[in-house]
Write a protein that holds these residues in place. Structure first.
Motif, PDB file in Angstrom:
ATOM      1  N   TYR A  98       0.958  -1.196   0.116  1.00 39.08           N
ATOM      2  CA  TYR A  98       0.110   0.080   0.190  1.00 39.08           C
ATOM      3  C   TYR A  98       0.811   1.318  -0.016  1.00 39.08           C
ATOM      4  O   TYR A  98       1.970   1.318   0.636  1.00 39.08           O
ATOM      5  CB  TYR A  98      -0.908   0.034   1.283  1.00 39.08           C
ATOM      6  CG  TYR A  98      -2.026  -1.019   1.245  1.00 39.08           C
ATOM      7  CD1 TYR A  98      -3.189  -0.714   0.465  1.00 39.08           C
ATOM      8  CD2 TYR A  98      -2.062  -2.141   1.922  1.00 39.08           C
ATOM      9  CE1 TYR A  98      -4.138  -1.473   0.468  1.00 39.08           C
ATOM     10  CE2 TYR A  98      -3.083  -2.940   1.813  1.00 39.08           C
ATOM     11  CZ  TYR A  98      -4.433  -2.678   1.005  1.00 39.08           C
ATOM     12  OH  TYR A  98      -5.176  -3.466   1.017  1.00 39.08           O
ATOM     13  N   THR A  99       0.542   2.228  -0.585  1.00 40.37           N
ATOM     14  CA  THR A  99       1.204   3.579  -0.657  1.00 40.37           C
ATOM     15  C   THR A  99       1.590   3.977   0.818  1.00 40.37           C
ATOM     16  O   THR A  99       2.502   4.588   0.935  1.00 40.37           O
ATOM     17  CB  THR A  99       0.537   4.498  -1.581  1.00 40.37           C
ATOM     18  OG1 THR A  99       0.367   4.164  -2.842  1.00 40.37           O
ATOM     19  CG2 THR A  99       1.296   5.894  -1.828  1.00 40.37           C
ATOM     20  N   LEU A 100       0.337   4.108   1.652  1.00 44.11           N
ATOM     21  CA  LEU A 100       0.606   4.375   3.152  1.00 44.11           C
ATOM     22  C   LEU A 100       1.737   3.739   3.752  1.00 44.11           C
ATOM     23  O   LEU A 100       2.550   4.225   4.377  1.00 44.11           O
ATOM     24  CB  LEU A 100      -0.844   4.189   3.691  1.00 44.11           C
ATOM     25  CG  LEU A 100      -0.873   4.733   5.066  1.00 44.11           C
ATOM     26  CD1 LEU A 100      -0.654   6.027   5.199  1.00 44.11           C
ATOM     27  CD2 LEU A 100      -2.020   4.414   5.694  1.00 44.11           C
ATOM     28  N   ASP A 101       1.750   2.301   3.687  1.00 49.54           N
ATOM     29  CA  ASP A 101       2.703   1.465   4.056  1.00 49.54           C
ATOM     30  C   ASP A 101       4.116   2.316   3.549  1.00 49.54           C
ATOM     31  O   ASP A 101       5.164   2.019   4.111  1.00 49.54           O
ATOM     32  CB  ASP A 101       2.646   0.103   3.668  1.00 49.54           C
ATOM     33  CG  ASP A 101       1.378  -0.328   4.521  1.00 49.54           C
ATOM     34  OD1 ASP A 101       1.054   0.266   5.613  1.00 49.54           O
ATOM     35  OD2 ASP A 101       0.808  -1.403   4.144  1.00 49.54           O
ATOM     36  N   LEU A 102       4.248   2.352   2.122  1.00 46.28           N
ATOM     37  CA  LEU A 102       5.484   2.519   1.312  1.00 46.28           C
ATOM     38  C   LEU A 102       5.797   3.942   2.087  1.00 46.28           C
ATOM     39  O   LEU A 102       7.178   4.235   2.208  1.00 46.28           O
ATOM     40  CB  LEU A 102       5.334   2.850  -0.022  1.00 46.28           C
ATOM     41  CG  LEU A 102       6.373   3.229  -0.928  1.00 46.28           C
ATOM     42  CD1 LEU A 102       7.395   2.048  -0.932  1.00 46.28           C
ATOM     43  CD2 LEU A 102       5.848   3.370  -2.366  1.00 46.28           C
ATOM     44  N   GLU A 103       4.964   5.040   2.316  1.00 43.29           N
ATOM     45  CA  GLU A 103       5.119   6.297   2.868  1.00 43.29           C
ATOM     46  C   GLU A 103       5.849   6.146   4.170  1.00 43.29           C
ATOM     47  O   GLU A 103       7.018   6.675   4.455  1.00 43.29           O
ATOM     48  CB  GLU A 103       3.878   6.977   3.030  1.00 43.29           C
ATOM     49  CG  GLU A 103       3.996   8.470   3.594  1.00 43.29           C
ATOM     50  CD  GLU A 103       2.896   8.899   3.767  1.00 43.29           C
ATOM     51  OE1 GLU A 103       2.720  10.061   4.461  1.00 43.29           O
ATOM     52  OE2 GLU A 103       1.837   8.471   3.646  1.00 43.29           O
ATOM     53  N   GLY A 104       5.461   5.190   4.917  1.00 41.61           N
ATOM     54  CA  GLY A 104       6.138   4.828   6.298  1.00 41.61           C
ATOM     55  C   GLY A 104       7.588   4.037   6.173  1.00 41.61           C
ATOM     56  O   GLY A 104       8.442   4.483   6.919  1.00 41.61           O
ATOM     57  N   MET A 105       7.705   3.408   5.268  1.00 44.84           N
ATOM     58  CA  MET A 105       8.917   2.688   4.866  1.00 44.84           C
ATOM     59  C   MET A 105      10.062   3.588   4.485  1.00 44.84           C
ATOM     60  O   MET A 105      11.261   3.269   5.034  1.00 44.84           O
ATOM     61  CB  MET A 105       8.833   1.345   3.995  1.00 44.84           C
ATOM     62  CG  MET A 105       7.948   0.408   4.539  1.00 44.84           C
ATOM     63  SD  MET A 105       7.883  -0.819   3.371  1.00 44.84           S
ATOM     64  CE  MET A 105       6.356  -1.447   3.409  1.00 44.84           C
ATOM     65  N   ILE A 106       9.392   4.439   3.690  1.00 46.77           N
ATOM     66  CA  ILE A 106      10.753   5.361   3.001  1.00 46.77           C
ATOM     67  C   ILE A 106      10.946   6.509   3.725  1.00 46.77           C
ATOM     68  O   ILE A 106      11.921   7.076   3.698  1.00 46.77           O
ATOM     69  CB  ILE A 106      10.230   5.444   1.385  1.00 46.77           C
ATOM     70  CG1 ILE A 106      10.309   4.288   0.808  1.00 46.77           C
ATOM     71  CG2 ILE A 106      11.090   6.654   0.692  1.00 46.77           C
ATOM     72  CD1 ILE A 106      10.052   4.608  -0.871  1.00 46.77           C
ATOM     73  N   GLY A 107       9.760   7.065   4.630  1.00 44.94           N
ATOM     74  CA  GLY A 107       9.855   8.331   5.307  1.00 44.94           C
ATOM     75  C   GLY A 107       9.611   9.393   4.432  1.00 44.94           C
ATOM     76  O   GLY A 107      10.165  10.515   5.040  1.00 44.94           O
ATOM     77  N   ARG A 108       8.933   9.333   3.499  1.00 40.89           N
ATOM     78  CA  ARG A 108       8.671  10.518   2.598  1.00 40.89           C
ATOM     79  C   ARG A 108       7.243  10.838   2.684  1.00 40.89           C
ATOM     80  O   ARG A 108       6.280   9.574   2.396  1.00 40.89           O
ATOM     81  CB  ARG A 108       9.161  10.445   1.238  1.00 40.89           C
ATOM     82  CG  ARG A 108      10.676  10.631   0.958  1.00 40.89           C
ATOM     83  CD  ARG A 108      11.417  10.520  -0.130  1.00 40.89           C
ATOM     84  NE  ARG A 108      10.725  11.437  -1.172  1.00 40.89           N
ATOM     85  CZ  ARG A 108      11.503  12.693  -1.211  1.00 40.89           C
ATOM     86  NH1 ARG A 108      12.445  13.024  -0.424  1.00 40.89           N
ATOM     87  NH2 ARG A 108      10.816  13.668  -2.030  1.00 40.89           N
ATOM     88  N   PRO A 109       6.767  11.879   2.407  1.00 45.24           N
ATOM     89  CA  PRO A 109       5.262  12.081   2.555  1.00 45.24           C
ATOM     90  C   PRO A 109       4.550  11.762   1.330  1.00 45.24           C
ATOM     91  O   PRO A 109       5.334  11.808   0.206  1.00 45.24           O
ATOM     92  CB  PRO A 109       4.977  13.672   2.765  1.00 45.24           C
ATOM     93  CG  PRO A 109       6.395  14.306   3.185  1.00 45.24           C
ATOM     94  CD  PRO A 109       7.469  13.335   2.931  1.00 45.24           C
ATOM     95  N   ARG A 110       3.522  11.272   1.347  1.00 41.53           N
ATOM     96  CA  ARG A 110       2.713  10.750   0.077  1.00 41.53           C
ATOM     97  C   ARG A 110       2.882  11.816  -0.978  1.00 41.53           C
ATOM     98  O   ARG A 110       3.001  11.398  -2.441  1.00 41.53           O
ATOM     99  CB  ARG A 110       1.291  10.668   0.453  1.00 41.53           C
ATOM    100  CG  ARG A 110       0.222   9.863  -0.681  1.00 41.53           C
ATOM    101  CD  ARG A 110      -0.992   9.639  -0.062  1.00 41.53           C
ATOM    102  NE  ARG A 110      -1.552  10.714   0.969  1.00 41.53           N
ATOM    103  CZ  ARG A 110      -1.565  10.672   2.133  1.00 41.53           C
ATOM    104  NH1 ARG A 110      -0.961   9.517   2.937  1.00 41.53           N
ATOM    105  NH2 ARG A 110      -2.299  11.555   2.757  1.00 41.53           N
ATOM    106  N   GLU A 111       2.648  13.159  -0.677  1.00 40.11           N
ATOM    107  CA  GLU A 111       2.905  14.120  -1.841  1.00 40.11           C
ATOM    108  C   GLU A 111       4.002  14.207  -2.556  1.00 40.11           C
ATOM    109  O   GLU A 111       4.031  14.506  -3.730  1.00 40.11           O
ATOM    110  CB  GLU A 111       2.455  15.324  -1.051  1.00 40.11           C
ATOM    111  CG  GLU A 111       1.198  15.718  -0.673  1.00 40.11           C
ATOM    112  CD  GLU A 111       0.784  15.158   0.903  1.00 40.11           C
ATOM    113  OE1 GLU A 111      -0.131  15.219   1.322  1.00 40.11           O
ATOM    114  OE2 GLU A 111       1.691  14.679   1.328  1.00 40.11           O
TER     115      GLU A 111
END
Length: 191
Positions: free
Chosen positions: A127-140
């Protein structure tokens, strides 16, 4: 001790609305209905689609958003975070090494998806939300990256809108892995 609580509350503010897949103006009835649907789908007892971690996130989001007082407190944090994110986005173009940073992020996204596919071949999507947390970059900040990788056919989305690496993405990552390692080392030495 109260500082730890504030930090964890701010971290959780990253997406109760996103976790429940509802608008921040959703009515309570909509939140109840969506929660029931998602809870049933991701409940650990569901042998086909159960996901304990996702279920906990959904339950936590529901607990906050279904309580008017807790939701009001959360909305304040959520609005502040949205403003902070857009401030980051609006100043993001000013960075001297914006192109190098974007290249690094693209390769990092591909590495995460590559690793997920190798480690869990039957469930390779993220999920994009999980990816956001893993990479540490905001979704935007990830939207452009994901758009680009999709246009190049390095990633695709499954039926649940989760990201999955393609064969072209695997080949591209393998061909550029050394370059990514070099970029990370340069970045680390400059920091």
């Amino acid at each position: 001790m109260s500082h730890t609580t504030a930090t964890s509350t701010e971290e959780k503010a990253q997406g109760h609305y996103e976790v429940l897949q509802v608008s921040d103006s959703a009515e309570l009835e909509t939140i109840h209905r969506v929660y029931r649907l998602l809870a049933q789908r991701f409940h650990p007892d569901n042998s086909e689609t159960g996901n304990p971690a996702r279920f906990r996130m959904i339950s936590e989001a529901y607990t906050v958003l279904s309580n008017p007082e807790a939701r009001a407190r959360y909305d304040i944090l959520h609005q502040q975070q949205k403003q902070d994110r857009w401030r980051l986005v609006s100043t993001g173009g000013d960075a001297d090494n914006d192109f190098e940073m974007e290249q690094r992020v693209r390769l990092t996204v591909l590495e995460v998806l590559y690793t997920k596919r190798r480690m869990e071949p039957r469930e390779p999507a993220v999920y994009t939300l999980d990816l956001e947390g893993m990479i540490g970059r905001p979704r935007e900040h990830l939207e452009f990256t994901i758009w680009y990788l999709g246009q190049k056919k390095f990633v695709t989305r499954d039926d649940n809108s989760r990201l999955v690496i393609t064969a072209d993405g695997v080949e591209y990552l393998e061909a550029n892995y050394r370059a990514n390692t070099r970029l990370r080392l340069q970045s680390a030495s400059q920091a």
